[in-house]
Scaffold this active site. Structure first.
Site, mmCIF file in Angstrom:
data_model
loop_
_atom_site.group_PDB
_atom_site.id
_atom_site.type_symbol
_atom_site.label_atom_id
_atom_site.label_comp_id
_atom_site.label_asym_id
_atom_site.label_seq_id
_atom_site.Cartn_x
_atom_site.Cartn_y
_atom_site.Cartn_z
ATOM 1 N N ASP A 30 0.847 -1.196 0.000
ATOM 2 C CA ASP A 30 0.000 0.000 0.000
ATOM 3 C C ASP A 30 0.881 1.244 0.000
ATOM 4 O O ASP A 30 1.884 1.301 0.706
ATOM 5 C CB ASP A 30 -0.925 -0.017 1.224
ATOM 6 C CG ASP A 30 -2.084 0.947 1.091
ATOM 7 O OD1 ASP A 30 -3.232 0.479 1.031
ATOM 8 O OD2 ASP A 30 -1.841 2.176 1.032
ATOM 9 N N GLY A 92 -15.862 2.432 3.733
ATOM 10 C CA GLY A 92 -14.552 3.060 3.594
ATOM 11 C C GLY A 92 -13.806 2.655 2.326
ATOM 12 O O GLY A 92 -12.605 2.881 2.218
ATOM 13 N N GLN A 93 -14.520 2.074 1.354
ATOM 14 C CA GLN A 93 -13.860 1.674 0.103
ATOM 15 C C GLN A 93 -13.621 2.903 -0.775
ATOM 16 O O GLN A 93 -14.568 3.647 -1.068
ATOM 17 C CB GLN A 93 -14.729 0.657 -0.647
ATOM 18 C CG GLN A 93 -14.064 0.142 -1.922
ATOM 19 C CD GLN A 93 -14.881 -0.938 -2.627
ATOM 20 O OE1 GLN A 93 -15.975 -1.291 -2.182
ATOM 21 N NE2 GLN A 93 -14.345 -1.448 -3.717
ATOM 22 N N HIS A 99 -10.368 -5.480 -3.147
ATOM 23 C CA HIS A 99 -9.009 -5.635 -2.604
ATOM 24 C C HIS A 99 -9.061 -6.045 -1.150
ATOM 25 O O HIS A 99 -9.944 -5.652 -0.402
ATOM 26 C CB HIS A 99 -8.179 -4.359 -2.786
ATOM 27 C CG HIS A 99 -8.850 -3.101 -2.317
ATOM 28 N ND1 HIS A 99 -9.840 -2.487 -3.051
ATOM 29 C CD2 HIS A 99 -8.675 -2.345 -1.204
ATOM 30 C CE1 HIS A 99 -10.249 -1.399 -2.397
ATOM 31 N NE2 HIS A 99 -9.563 -1.302 -1.272
HETATM 32 P P1 5GP Z 1 -9.761 1.266 0.398
HETATM 33 O O1 5GP Z 1 -9.833 2.577 1.112
HETATM 34 O O2 5GP Z 1 -10.474 1.329 -0.936
HETATM 35 O O3 5GP Z 1 -10.173 0.098 1.206
HETATM 36 O O4 5GP Z 1 -8.227 1.014 0.110
HETATM 37 C C1 5GP Z 1 -7.557 1.552 -0.970
HETATM 38 C C2 5GP Z 1 -6.099 1.525 -0.628
HETATM 39 O O5 5GP Z 1 -5.370 1.756 -1.811
HETATM 40 C C3 5GP Z 1 -5.674 2.602 0.376
HETATM 41 O O6 5GP Z 1 -5.113 1.984 1.519
HETATM 42 C C4 5GP Z 1 -4.664 3.440 -0.392
HETATM 43 O O7 5GP Z 1 -3.585 3.880 0.405
HETATM 44 C C5 5GP Z 1 -4.218 2.488 -1.497
HETATM 45 N N1 5GP Z 1 -3.797 3.142 -2.707
HETATM 46 C C6 5GP Z 1 -4.450 4.150 -3.350
HETATM 47 N N2 5GP Z 1 -3.784 4.500 -4.458
HETATM 48 C C7 5GP Z 1 -2.687 3.700 -4.507
HETATM 49 C C8 5GP Z 1 -1.604 3.597 -5.438
HETATM 50 O O8 5GP Z 1 -1.513 4.316 -6.441
HETATM 51 N N3 5GP Z 1 -0.653 2.664 -5.172
HETATM 52 C C9 5GP Z 1 -0.723 1.858 -4.070
HETATM 53 N N4 5GP Z 1 0.264 0.967 -3.917
HETATM 54 N N5 5GP Z 1 -1.730 1.926 -3.186
HETATM 55 C C10 5GP Z 1 -2.697 2.844 -3.410
#
Ligand code: 5GP
Length: 113
Positions: A30, A92-93, A99
């Protein structure tokens, strides 16, 4: 529809620190880690969220959990780890591609925020 950031990582259009890959899934660190180890595991097939999984995805889901277990071992998380799937806006997505967050390397607290 515009590609998600994760689809761009799958397509190697943007860089990522990839820690595992096979024909069905990809795992990478991440960009904003919330623990010493914070890896995201995604299916290569575009599945918007947990809610979009269907009966036909059973084999994929079993495979993803197997990869999670194996990755946790490889990442040195023998002491335990947490797997988080945020689903939908209230969950929180923030990226609309299913993922699994694999978090570890420190004791996890409860409840989550
Ligand atoms: P969500 O909030 O959708 O559950 O998680 C999305 C995750 O993707 C977040 O923890 C965020 O830090 C990560 N993320 C967002 N953009 C990028 C990126 O460009 N590269 C990487 N490696 N992680 C990302």
């Amino acid at each position: 529809m515009a590609k998600t950031i994760f689809q761009k990582i799958i397509d190697r259009e943007i860089p990522a620190d990839i820690v595992y890959e096979d024909d069905q899934c990809l795992a990478f660190r991440d960009v904003a880690p919330q623990a010493p180890v914070h890896v995201l595991l995604i299916p290569k097939r575009e599945i918007v969220s947990l809610d979009a999984l269907g009966d036909g995805d059973a084999a994929l889901v079993v495979h993803l959990w197997k990869v999670i277990r194996e990755l946790a071992g490889k990442l040195g998380l023998g002491g335990g780890y947490r797997v988080v799937v945020n689903c939908g806006r209230d969950g929180g997505q923030s990226v609309d591609h299913l993922h699994f967050h694999i978090l570890g390397g420190r004791p996890m607290t409860w409840p989550p925020g």
